[in-house]
Design an enzyme around this catalytic site. Structure first.
Site, PDB file in Angstrom:
ATOM      1  N   THR A   1      -5.340   7.050 -12.898  1.00 30.40           N
ATOM      2  CA  THR A   1      -4.822   6.781 -12.308  1.00 30.40           C
ATOM      3  C   THR A   1      -4.227   5.034 -11.877  1.00 30.40           C
ATOM      4  O   THR A   1      -3.376   4.404 -12.122  1.00 30.40           O
ATOM      5  CB  THR A   1      -2.932   7.741 -10.817  1.00 30.40           C
ATOM      6  OG1 THR A   1      -3.333   8.801 -11.461  1.00 30.40           O
ATOM      7  CG2 THR A   1      -2.027   6.436 -10.671  1.00 30.40           C
TER       8      THR A   1
ATOM      9  N   LYS B   1     -10.582   6.419   0.325  1.00 26.44           N
ATOM     10  CA  LYS B   1     -10.082   6.609   1.970  1.00 26.44           C
ATOM     11  C   LYS B   1     -11.756   7.620   2.261  1.00 26.44           C
ATOM     12  O   LYS B   1     -12.422   7.318   3.550  1.00 26.44           O
ATOM     13  CB  LYS B   1      -9.327   7.401   2.489  1.00 26.44           C
ATOM     14  CG  LYS B   1      -8.405   7.734   1.475  1.00 26.44           C
ATOM     15  CD  LYS B   1      -7.614   7.300   0.298  1.00 26.44           C
ATOM     16  CE  LYS B   1      -7.394   8.082  -0.399  1.00 26.44           C
ATOM     17  NZ  LYS B   1      -5.667   8.310  -1.200  1.00 26.44           N
TER      18      LYS B   1
ATOM     19  N   VAL C   1      -5.296   2.961   2.323  1.00 25.44           N
ATOM     20  CA  VAL C   1      -5.024   4.042   3.624  1.00 25.44           C
ATOM     21  C   VAL C   1      -3.122   3.540   2.850  1.00 25.44           C
ATOM     22  O   VAL C   1      -2.707   1.813   3.139  1.00 25.44           O
ATOM     23  CB  VAL C   1      -4.580   2.654   4.828  1.00 25.44           C
ATOM     24  CG1 VAL C   1      -4.080   3.673   5.799  1.00 25.44           C
ATOM     25  CG2 VAL C   1      -6.458   3.570   5.223  1.00 25.44           C
TER      26      VAL C   1
ATOM     27  N   GLY D   1      -1.223   3.287   0.810  1.00 26.60           N
ATOM     28  CA  GLY D   1      -0.650   3.116  -0.501  1.00 26.60           C
ATOM     29  C   GLY D   1      -0.792   1.271  -0.373  1.00 26.60           C
ATOM     30  O   GLY D   1      -1.083   0.392  -0.194  1.00 26.60           O
TER      31      GLY D   1
ATOM     32  N   ILE E   1       1.807  -0.438   1.013  1.00 25.25           N
ATOM     33  CA  ILE E   1       1.535  -1.344   2.475  1.00 25.25           C
ATOM     34  C   ILE E   1       0.141  -2.096   2.985  1.00 25.25           C
ATOM     35  O   ILE E   1      -0.657  -1.874   3.150  1.00 25.25           O
ATOM     36  CB  ILE E   1       2.081  -0.420   3.752  1.00 25.25           C
ATOM     37  CG1 ILE E   1       3.482   0.861   2.945  1.00 25.25           C
ATOM     38  CG2 ILE E   1       2.503  -0.922   5.225  1.00 25.25           C
ATOM     39  CD1 ILE E   1       3.500   2.090   4.601  1.00 25.25           C
TER      40      ILE E   1
ATOM     41  N   GLY F   1       1.674  11.466 -10.765  1.00 22.36           N
ATOM     42  CA  GLY F   1      -0.477  10.961  -9.854  1.00 22.36           C
ATOM     43  C   GLY F   1       0.176  10.698  -8.174  1.00 22.36           C
ATOM     44  O   GLY F   1      -1.036   9.652  -8.362  1.00 22.36           O
TER      45      GLY F   1
ATOM     46  N   LYS G   1      -7.389   8.151   6.533  1.00 17.74           N
ATOM     47  CA  LYS G   1      -7.036   7.493   6.613  1.00 17.74           C
ATOM     48  C   LYS G   1      -6.673   7.110   8.438  1.00 17.74           C
ATOM     49  O   LYS G   1      -7.318   5.980   8.137  1.00 17.74           O
ATOM     50  CB  LYS G   1      -5.301   6.890   5.700  1.00 17.74           C
ATOM     51  CG  LYS G   1      -5.503   7.565   4.660  1.00 17.74           C
ATOM     52  CD  LYS G   1      -4.242   8.452   4.199  1.00 17.74           C
ATOM     53  CE  LYS G   1      -3.848   7.717   2.034  1.00 17.74           C
ATOM     54  NZ  LYS G   1      -2.963   8.282   1.614  1.00 17.74           N
TER      55      LYS G   1
ATOM     56  N   GLY H   1       0.931   6.300  -5.249  1.00 12.88           N
ATOM     57  CA  GLY H   1       1.271   5.916  -7.069  1.00 12.88           C
ATOM     58  C   GLY H   1       0.349   4.322  -7.990  1.00 12.88           C
ATOM     59  O   GLY H   1      -0.657   3.855  -6.913  1.00 12.88           O
TER      60      GLY H   1
HETATM   61  N1  HSE Z   1      -2.446  11.143  -2.229  1.00 15.76           N
HETATM   62  C1  HSE Z   1      -2.495  10.009  -1.257  1.00 15.76           C
HETATM   63  C2  HSE Z   1      -1.106  10.434  -0.763  1.00 15.76           C
HETATM   64  C3  HSE Z   1      -2.381   8.927  -2.155  1.00 15.76           C
HETATM   65  O1  HSE Z   1      -0.180  11.071  -1.556  1.00 15.76           O
HETATM   66  O2  HSE Z   1      -0.900   9.393   0.050  1.00 15.76           O
HETATM   67  C4  HSE Z   1      -2.544   7.353  -1.707  1.00 15.76           C
HETATM   68  O3  HSE Z   1      -3.778   7.205  -0.786  1.00 15.76           O
END
Ligand code: HSE
Length: 434
Positions: A14, A103, A130, A132, A134, A185, A203, A300
């Site tokens: 992804t 992570k 950490v 995504g 942001i 994803g 994280k 994502g």
């Molecule tokens: N599996 C993680 C989440 C992906 O859902 O936050 C992003 O780190």
């Protein structure tokens, strides 16, 4: 224009596919912003893909890519901790900069990886690992570099927040929402990492290190997931003005640092309580800034690729002025990291929501409240309805003011030993976020 920068993307899941798409879509923007041509020369993949740019050399030999002369930056988006570690260490020894979204790898082996990178004069960037999209690593390491962080609290697992929100707001079933998060994803390859809080703990261990200047200590994070949350607790919490969120906390106390990840009641009017779906948010309390909040997509392809490429851009810009080593990996000089103790769960302090199931008898509440007061525990609110009378069992909800966990544990075991208390006490931590 300066020489082009060559990238290797290891892993075409992804995130890897998202990175290739971003580069294709925004190539002009990337070139204008960096002043360099950015080109993906290699992709590491077990399975040949015919849907990607044919000029990219595809290979399953990750070690060969990691040492290739025509690679400047290795982007590791394979995931996992074995192969990924081996490849990253190999690439560092061959003087490649690394950008990773991994992570789990950094939580377990980050101290060793960063030390090797420092030895070889390269950078390991991990913005995508950490929260995504942001830019929270950049915020803590750079934008807040002049502050002393007192605490941070964050919704840092998109899958978990997506599941909790869909269940609470739309009454959907856990398994059904998890399957949707996987299809979108968001979820980890092993979704227990999401729902048992392990991904959030990974994280949090990284955030705590860069907030307080500590080595990464994932094994000391107290961790609870969302699988044991009952709908009735969500309903009672709401009645008392709270929302249940899965949160990670890193808190500086006089005696040490608290690192904990668990479901938490927070007042429903707070901003964090209204962060829903795949969104993540991190609130930071620092001196002199005060409280600040950062919000965005936590998982994502697009969000993660955005963070990966922000790191690439930083490295590329740094190459032109030889500055890519200017931000320490863990935000503080490696020689200045502290050995402040991480507190055990017994030593941590928080408020509590308790749900007791008791026999409907004279004096039960008096016994319970006496045990609480004998243990120095202050009650904030009590809720009991009279609509369960037919069964002779009554749920009693008690909100407790912040207390050391050891005192709470003592009191709960005494409460559970009362004859009138029929089931184990349900306890969820509560934070006012003040
Ligand atoms: N599996 C993680 C989440 C992906 O859902 O936050 C992003 O780190």
């Amino acid at each position: 224009m300066n020489k082009p920068i060559n990238l290797a993307v290891l892993g075409l899941g992804t995130v890897g596919t998202g990175v290739l798409t971003l580069i294709k879509d925004n190539l002009d923007e990337l070139t204008r912003r960096s002043g360099r041509q950015i080109k993906v020369t290699h992709a590491g993949t077990r399975r040949q893909r015919d849907d990607i740019d044919s000029t990219i050399q595809q290979s399953a030999d990750l070690m060969a890519i990691a040492e290739s002369d025509d690679v400047d930056i290795v982007i590791e988006v394979i995931g996992g901790t074995d192969v990924a570690k081996e490849v990253i260490m190999h690439a560092i020894r061959h003087k490649k900069h690394i950008v990773t979204a991994n992570k789990a790898l950094l939580a377990k082996h980050g101290n060793e990886i960063f030390a090797l990178a420092e030895e070889h004069g390269v950078q390991v960037r991990y913005e995508a690992s950490v929260a995504g999209g942001i830019p929270i690593i950049k915020i803590v390491r750079e934008a807040l570099a002049a502050n002393k962080v007192d605490w941070l609290a964050g919704i840092i697992n998109g899958t978990g927040n997506f599941i909790m929100s869909e269940m609470q707001l739309k009454n959907r079933k856990f398994d059904e929402v998890l399957a949707e998060a996987q299809a979108l994803g968001y979820a980890e390859a092993d979704p227990t990492f999401d729902v048992e809080g392990i991904d959030a703990a990974h994280k949090l261990s990284l955030l705590a290190s860069i907030a307080f200047g500590l080595p990464i200590q994932f094994d000391k994070v107290y961790c609870e997931g969302i699988t044991k949350i009952h709908l009735q607790d969500v309903v009672y919490a709401k009645e008392l003005g709270y929302t249940i969120k899965h949160l990670g906390f890193a808190i500086r106390r006089e005696t040490g640092i608290e690192l904990r990840v668990h479901p938490t009641l927070i007042p429903e009017e707070t901003l964090l309580a209204n962060v829903n779906g795949v969104k993540n948010a991190v609130m930071i309390d620092a001196h002199p800034l005060g409280q600040s909040l950062y919000y965005g997509d936590g998982a994502g392809a697009g969000a993660t690729a955005s963070a990966v490429m922000a790191d690439v851009m930083d490295l590329v810009r740094g190459m032109d002025c030889n500055q890519h080593g200017s931000v320490p990996h863990l935000a503080f000089s490696p020689q200045k990291l502290l050995d402040t103790p991480i507190l055990t769960s017994d030593e941590m302090t928080s408020g509590y929501y308790l749900r007791l199931t008791v026999k409907d008898e004279l004096g039960v509440l008096a016994d319970v409240t006496r045990i609480l007061s004998d243990n120095g525990i202050n009650i904030d609110a009590i809720l009991q309805h009279d609509d369960h009378k037919q069964t002779g069992e009554v749920p009693v909800i008690i909100l407790i003011q912040p207390v050391i966990e050891k005192q709470m544990n003592n009191a709960i075991s005494k409460i559970e030993s009362l004859d009138a208390v029929i089931e184990p006490v349900v306890r969820i931590r509560l934070e006012s976020l003040n």
